[in-house]
Design a protein around this motif. Sequence first.
Motif, PDB file in Angstrom:
ATOM      1  N   GLY A  18       0.858  -1.246   0.034  1.00 44.05           N
ATOM      2  CA  GLY A  18       0.075   0.176   0.063  1.00 44.05           C
ATOM      3  C   GLY A  18       0.892   1.278   0.067  1.00 44.05           C
ATOM      4  O   GLY A  18       2.022   1.340  -0.113  1.00 44.05           O
ATOM      5  N   LEU A  19       0.213   2.373   0.309  1.00 47.34           N
ATOM      6  CA  LEU A  19       0.824   3.786   0.046  1.00 47.34           C
ATOM      7  C   LEU A  19       1.628   4.080   1.299  1.00 47.34           C
ATOM      8  O   LEU A  19       2.803   4.702   1.228  1.00 47.34           O
ATOM      9  N   GLY A  20       1.586   3.129   2.336  1.00 45.15           N
ATOM     10  CA  GLY A  20       2.497   3.690   3.490  1.00 45.15           C
ATOM     11  C   GLY A  20       3.580   2.917   3.195  1.00 45.15           C
ATOM     12  O   GLY A  20       4.959   3.342   3.679  1.00 45.15           O
ATOM     13  N   LEU A  21       3.647   1.739   2.655  1.00 43.29           N
ATOM     14  CA  LEU A  21       5.125   1.160   2.427  1.00 43.29           C
ATOM     15  C   LEU A  21       5.919   1.973   1.124  1.00 43.29           C
ATOM     16  O   LEU A  21       7.111   2.253   1.226  1.00 43.29           O
ATOM     17  N   TRP A  22       4.963   2.588   0.400  1.00 39.80           N
ATOM     18  CA  TRP A  22       5.936   3.243  -0.840  1.00 39.80           C
ATOM     19  C   TRP A  22       6.391   4.614  -0.078  1.00 39.80           C
ATOM     20  O   TRP A  22       7.344   4.982  -0.430  1.00 39.80           O
ATOM     21  N   LEU A  23       5.684   5.121   0.768  1.00 39.61           N
ATOM     22  CA  LEU A  23       6.029   6.464   1.470  1.00 39.61           C
ATOM     23  C   LEU A  23       7.371   6.155   2.340  1.00 39.61           C
ATOM     24  O   LEU A  23       8.341   6.763   2.338  1.00 39.61           O
ATOM     25  N   GLY A  24       7.354   5.050   2.987  1.00 40.60           N
ATOM     26  CA  GLY A  24       8.355   4.501   3.702  1.00 40.60           C
ATOM     27  C   GLY A  24       9.803   4.070   2.822  1.00 40.60           C
ATOM     28  O   GLY A  24      10.836   4.583   3.235  1.00 40.60           O
ATOM     29  N   VAL A  25       9.361   3.446   1.841  1.00 46.77           N
ATOM     30  CA  VAL A  25      10.594   3.338   0.942  1.00 46.77           C
ATOM     31  C   VAL A  25      11.191   4.479   0.172  1.00 46.77           C
ATOM     32  O   VAL A  25      12.410   4.608  -0.050  1.00 46.77           O
ATOM     33  N   LEU A  26      10.349   5.558  -0.046  1.00 50.45           N
ATOM     34  CA  LEU A  26      10.671   6.890  -0.270  1.00 50.45           C
ATOM     35  C   LEU A  26      11.636   7.469   0.657  1.00 50.45           C
ATOM     36  O   LEU A  26      12.843   8.029   0.243  1.00 50.45           O
ATOM     37  N   ALA A  27      11.338   7.308   1.939  1.00 53.38           N
ATOM     38  CA  ALA A  27      11.966   8.024   3.217  1.00 53.38           C
ATOM     39  C   ALA A  27      13.243   7.294   3.211  1.00 53.38           C
ATOM     40  O   ALA A  27      14.568   7.898   3.430  1.00 53.38           O
TER      41      ALA A  27
END
Length: 251
Positions: free
Chosen positions: A137-146
Amino acid sequence: MTGWELVGVCAAGVAAGGINAVVGSGSLITFPSLVAVGIDPVVANVSNSIGLVPGSFTGAYGYRAELKGQRDRLIRLGMASALGSLVGGVLLLYLDPDVFQVVVPILIGLACVLVVVQPKLNGWLAARREHAHPHGGLGLWLGVLAAGIYGGYFGAAQGVLLIGLLGSFLDDGLQRVNAAKNVLSLIVNGVAAVLFIAIAEVDWWAVLAVALGAMAGGFIGAKVGRRIPAPVLRGVIVVVGIAAIIKLVYG
């Protein structure tokens, strides 16, 4: 660098290959080694990031069997890693170098803490995985971005961060999670390397020494590393990390 210093940095690259196979924090060996031989910390970080790309490739290639069926996932998350790495690399190059001098000891300390707590993290992930989202989901995508921003800016222990994120959000086995981590780390290091080669000051002798060592470590370092008790390796990493903090803070 002198000839013996080149040999020492190359040896650090080999050690980093073995350590990456066990705890995923090889930069805590190579980066302090470059600083210790007198290379400016920002230049050392840039050169280290470029030099580690071949080792990242061999690590990803070694897990090719576990990567089957992950293409769509890795395309989606790879975009986050690439974007984050680009942002982190730009921050490294354009922020005041004094900011790097202040922030990096903190990041090294954080990386050392992550290395120490990784066994408990892995246990928590094993319990968490049965409740994980199948696609992140979006939470993982944002975490990988960080994590990509962190990796582009400095990068030590980014593998530990990625395993924690992927293991928390994905319903998948740890070996497949580790395989995905290797690919995302390769993307982060590769994008940062392209950026740094284009516009940053690079010590190419340092790049060569780290690259040769990392490639060798990818083939033989893992075998040696697996024979050394993990607590011993973690202890070595923490000692090296503390030495790097002292070197950066007190010169």
